[in-house]
Write an enzyme that holds these catalytic residues in place. Structure first.
Site, PDB file in Angstrom:
ATOM      1  N   ASP A 221       0.672  -1.212   0.103  1.00  0.00           N
ATOM      2  CA  ASP A 221      -0.069   0.011   0.137  1.00  0.00           C
ATOM      3  C   ASP A 221       0.804   1.117   0.003  1.00  0.00           C
ATOM      4  O   ASP A 221       0.534   2.076  -0.672  1.00  0.00           O
ATOM      5  CB  ASP A 221      -0.947   0.040   1.017  1.00  0.00           C
ATOM      6  CG  ASP A 221      -0.536  -0.548   2.568  1.00  0.00           C
ATOM      7  OD1 ASP A 221       0.746  -0.943   2.567  1.00  0.00           O
ATOM      8  OD2 ASP A 221      -1.091  -0.463   3.487  1.00  0.00           O
ATOM      9  N   ASP A 245       1.104  -7.329 -10.828  1.00  0.00           N
ATOM     10  CA  ASP A 245       0.140  -7.027 -11.656  1.00  0.00           C
ATOM     11  C   ASP A 245      -0.192  -5.693 -11.612  1.00  0.00           C
ATOM     12  O   ASP A 245      -0.234  -5.013 -12.486  1.00  0.00           O
ATOM     13  CB  ASP A 245      -0.706  -8.001 -11.384  1.00  0.00           C
ATOM     14  CG  ASP A 245      -1.738  -8.121 -12.611  1.00  0.00           C
ATOM     15  OD1 ASP A 245      -1.559  -7.380 -13.656  1.00  0.00           O
ATOM     16  OD2 ASP A 245      -2.885  -8.726 -12.873  1.00  0.00           O
TER      17      ASP A 245
END
Ligand code: NAD
Length: 368
Positions: A221, A245
């Site tokens: 994050d 990804d």
């Protein structure tokens, strides 16, 4: 230098952009006196039409006899009603699996000439040069058990890694960091996930083999935020499959256009090289596609399969020069009033002309 390359151009803009990538490889081979052999085979929608399968056995066999595979893109609207395992994209997934690459490399590079194409401010992206190394065969996308129980309205996936899977991809990332600016950021969520704790402990272990590389850890994050705030602080970013990804797509905004992005999948039996974009049916056959992603993909092939670093750098420099001279395909000129637009083929020609001049100069200097 001898290299057997299988070209699987695929569908939509795949053949148009791959043609320019191959032209650049042929130019490098001719000027350097290298023996590159090119074979072509169908994959995706065109293979379904010709052979009834998105990955015909003949294509797979030829791929397995090659030193490298260069792919364009697969997919098309006419195949959208087919079941997932018979669609063009299934051919690409089967090919990736058969070649066995476990490390997906995706550069995110800020071109000063394209600074205004990025949604980020030029002073933020200026100088950014990030290489993502994403683990490609493990994690949440492959872990078992996985299921959707429609009776109980429950669904689950499994994020699973073994130590060996982390070791092998970490080594690829450390090797690449050693050859670049010697900094590696390993991304995880070790404050919550046991898989990430194994990931982090293993990466620390592997780091001992590379004392010249500075290792840092970031939670995924926080990394998502730092990539946008301070992209220049990153060199090589090592991630597991799902995080990679998402983060590599996020960081693509640094470059400014999907048509500029290249990738390589390495570590398996045979390396696979493909631009990041899809088959773009909306612009296929119109000369509007940006071939630079495919050309930069060819540069990755020169670097990682042919081990011709100087030639890979020459291709990358030629791309930068052509952009600095103001040449733009339609996607790059968007929003820039009065910008002259070049076609796919013209852009390819500009790159190989620039490359020719550079390699000629290099050879002339060696001859002195
Ligand atoms: P896409 O990448 O094909 O296109 C997205 C948008 O970007 C479109 O507006 C397109 O015109 C533009 N674009 C893409 N590449 C460009 C280039 N080189 N130059 C200029 N503009 C470019 O993604 P999509 O529209 O979501 O998918 C279209 C088809 O491609 C689908 O069938 C999809 O499954 C397939 N696909 C294939 C791959 C692959 O082969 N690796 C990857 C993604 C999507």
């Amino acid at each position: 230098m001898k290299l057997k390359v299988l070209v699987v151009a695929g569908d939509g803009i795949g053949p148009e952009v791959t043609r320019e990538g191959v032209r650049v490889l042929k130019t490098v081979a001719e000027l350097g006196g290298y023996d590159f052999e090119f074979k072509e085979a169908p994959i995706g929608g065109i293979a379904i039409k010709q052979h009834g399968s998105p990955l015909p056995a003949s294509t797979l066999d030829t791929a397995l006899e090659s030193d490298a595979v260069l792919l364009g893109a697969v997919g098309g609207n006419e195949f959208n009603s087919l079941p997932p395992d018979r669609r063009p994209e299934a051919g690409l997934l089967q090919l990736r699996q058969a070649l066995g690459g476990f490390a997906n490399l995706r550069p995110s590079f800020a071109y000063p000439a394209l600074a205004s194409n990025s949604p980020l401010r030029p002073e933020v992206v200026d100088g950014a040069d990030i290489l993502f190394v994403r683990e490609l065969l493990g994690g949440l996308y492959f872990g078992e058990p996985r299921s959707w129980n429609r009776d109980t309205n429950e669904a689950w996936n499994t994020m699973r890694y073994t130590r060996d899977e982390v070791v092998r991809v970490a080594r690829v990332a450390f090797e690449l960091a050693s050859s670049r600016r010697k900094k590696l950021t390993s991304v995880d969520k070790a404050n919550v996930l046991e898989v990430s704790q194994l990931w982090r402990a293993t990466v620390i272990e592997v780091a001992a083999e590379y004392p010249d590389v500075t290792l840092e850890h970031q939670y995924v994050d926080a990394c998502a935020m730092h990539l946008m705030n301070t992209p220049r602080n990153f060199d090589v970013v090592l991630t597991e499959n799902l995080f990679g990804d998402i983060l590599s797509d996020e960081a693509a905004v640094i470059t400014g256009s999907l048509g500029m992005l290249s990738s390589a999948t390495v570590g398996g039996q045979i390396n696979l090289y493909e631009p990041v974009h899809g088959s773009a049916p909306d612009i296929a056959g119109k000369g509007l596609a940006n071939p630079l992603g495919a050309i930069l993909t060819s540069a990755l092939l020169l670097r990682h399969s042919a081990k011709l670093e100087q030639d890979a750098l020459a291709v990358e420099t030629a791309v930068r020069k052509v952009l600095e001279q103001g040449h733009r395909t339609a996607d790059l000129a968007r929003g820039q009033a009065g910008q002259p637009i070049v076609s796919t083929q013209e852009m390819g020609k500009l790159v190989y002309q620039s490359l020719n001049e550079m390699i000629d100069r290099r050879q002339a200097m060696h001859a002195v």
